[in-house]
Design an enzyme around this catalytic site. Structure first.
Site, mmCIF file in Angstrom:
data_model
loop_
_atom_site.group_PDB
_atom_site.id
_atom_site.type_symbol
_atom_site.label_atom_id
_atom_site.label_comp_id
_atom_site.label_asym_id
_atom_site.label_seq_id
_atom_site.Cartn_x
_atom_site.Cartn_y
_atom_site.Cartn_z
ATOM 1 C CE LYS A 14 -2.357 -0.377 3.797
ATOM 2 N NZ LYS A 14 -1.984 -1.677 4.336
ATOM 3 N NE ARG A 89 -4.720 -0.645 9.473
ATOM 4 C CZ ARG A 89 -3.623 -0.181 8.863
ATOM 5 N NH1 ARG A 89 -3.599 1.021 8.355
ATOM 6 N NH2 ARG A 89 -2.552 -0.928 8.764
ATOM 7 N NE ARG A 123 6.909 -2.793 6.357
ATOM 8 C CZ ARG A 123 5.616 -2.490 6.353
ATOM 9 N NH1 ARG A 123 5.020 -2.142 5.233
ATOM 10 N NH2 ARG A 123 4.926 -2.582 7.460
ATOM 11 N NE ARG A 153 6.000 -0.188 10.584
ATOM 12 C CZ ARG A 153 4.952 -0.150 9.767
ATOM 13 N NH1 ARG A 153 5.014 0.504 8.651
ATOM 14 N NH2 ARG A 153 3.847 -0.776 10.078
ATOM 15 N NE ARG A 164 1.286 -4.406 11.233
ATOM 16 C CZ ARG A 164 2.422 -4.229 10.553
ATOM 17 N NH1 ARG A 164 3.534 -4.766 11.002
ATOM 18 N NH2 ARG A 164 2.417 -3.527 9.465
HETATM 19 P P1 ADP Z 1 0.610 -1.622 7.612
HETATM 20 O O1 ADP Z 1 -0.383 -1.253 6.562
HETATM 21 O O2 ADP Z 1 1.835 -2.231 7.039
HETATM 22 O O3 ADP Z 1 0.017 -2.426 8.724
HETATM 23 P P2 ADP Z 1 0.600 1.092 8.716
HETATM 24 O O4 ADP Z 1 1.790 1.960 8.767
HETATM 25 O O5 ADP Z 1 -0.505 1.484 7.792
HETATM 26 O O6 ADP Z 1 1.173 -0.336 8.333
HETATM 27 O O7 ADP Z 1 -0.042 0.938 10.183
HETATM 28 C C1 ADP Z 1 0.740 0.617 11.308
HETATM 29 C C2 ADP Z 1 -0.118 0.584 12.557
HETATM 30 O O8 ADP Z 1 -0.677 1.895 12.803
HETATM 31 C C3 ADP Z 1 -1.324 -0.336 12.508
HETATM 32 O O9 ADP Z 1 -0.999 -1.663 12.841
HETATM 33 C C4 ADP Z 1 -2.236 0.327 13.565
HETATM 34 O O10 ADP Z 1 -1.807 0.036 14.873
HETATM 35 C C5 ADP Z 1 -2.003 1.804 13.328
HETATM 36 N N1 ADP Z 1 -2.945 2.367 12.332
HETATM 37 C C6 ADP Z 1 -2.635 2.882 11.117
HETATM 38 N N2 ADP Z 1 -3.712 3.302 10.455
HETATM 39 C C7 ADP Z 1 -4.783 3.048 11.269
HETATM 40 C C8 ADP Z 1 -6.186 3.234 11.151
HETATM 41 N N3 ADP Z 1 -6.744 3.762 10.049
HETATM 42 N N4 ADP Z 1 -6.961 2.846 12.201
HETATM 43 C C9 ADP Z 1 -6.425 2.325 13.306
HETATM 44 N N5 ADP Z 1 -5.121 2.109 13.484
HETATM 45 C C10 ADP Z 1 -4.275 2.462 12.480
#
Ligand code: ADP
Length: 206
Positions: A14, A89, A123, A153, A164
């Protein structure tokens, strides 16, 4: 004006594809993950509230995320359209977004769970500029954008990746149906080489 969502499990690419699309379309990419990590780095109240959720692979509460996005969307650079990366999400986030912005297109990146875990283990992320890459694409450990040493990370360790993924299946996957029913969803196979996936995303964006 075009508002686009990039939907997909963690590790589906993404961020990479959204970053590329943002550059080629000259509209900002709003990554809630990046925004949260920035808050955590700065030690803001929001960052302190979010860190336990992020580091354990759980979702940050909807009201925190929605407030953060709502505020960001008032910035002048968002007027010509934006790319949402990692948001919405949950169904509650999608419904709230409907009250704030008109969504024109949802790109749904598809990839199998077993491929995700291996992708995530390689990653790397730049602690300075946020650029992400994969060990298979890197020569040395320096960031391609700013030369800073790339790091793993905290939430990319295998146990947290599994958490996740479970959260994705339960909370986020239903959004495929939500946007598909509206006729604005395009699914893209995100497996294969980066160039192959990129070409498919490019086609879907046309
Ligand atoms: P990835 O898509 O690889 O899981 P992100 O950087 O998008 O990584 O998200 C990392 C973390 O940030 C998620 O596991 C969650 O804890 C939090 N997070 C990100 N976006 C949201 C969202 N829209 N709602 C709730 N938590 C979020």
């Amino acid at each position: 004006m075009r508002n686009i969502i990039f939907l997909g499990p963690p590790g589906s690419g993404k961020g990479t594809h959204a970053e590329k699309a943002s550059r080629s379309m000259s509209i900002p990419r709003l990554s809630t993950g990046d925004m949260l990590r920035e808050h955590m780095k700065q030690g803001t109240a929001l960052g302190q509230e979010a860190s336990a959720f992020v580091n354990s692979g759980n979702l940050v509460p909807d009201d925190v995320i929605i407030g953060m996005i709502r505020e960001r969307l008032t910035d002048a650079d968002c007027k010509g359209g934006v790319i949402f990366d990692g948001f919405p999400r949950t169904a509650a986030q999608a419904e709230a977004l409907d009250g704030i912005a008109k969504i024109d297109l949802v790109i749904n990146l598809e990839i199998d769970d077993d491929r995700i875990v291996s992708r995530m283990s390689g990653r790397r992320v730049c602690p300075a500029c946020g650029h992400t890459s994969h060990t298979s694409l890197m020569q040395g450990n320096g960031c391609a954008e700013c030369k800073t040493e790339m790091i793993i990370r905290k939430d990319d360790v295998p146990e947290t990746v599994k958490a996740r993924l479970a959260v994705y299946h339960e909370m986020t996957k239903p959004l495929i149906d939500y946007y598909s029913k509206r006729g604005i969803l395009r699914s893209v196979d995100s497996d294969g080489t980066l160039a192959e996936a990129e070409a498919r995303v490019c086609e879907a964006l046309r």
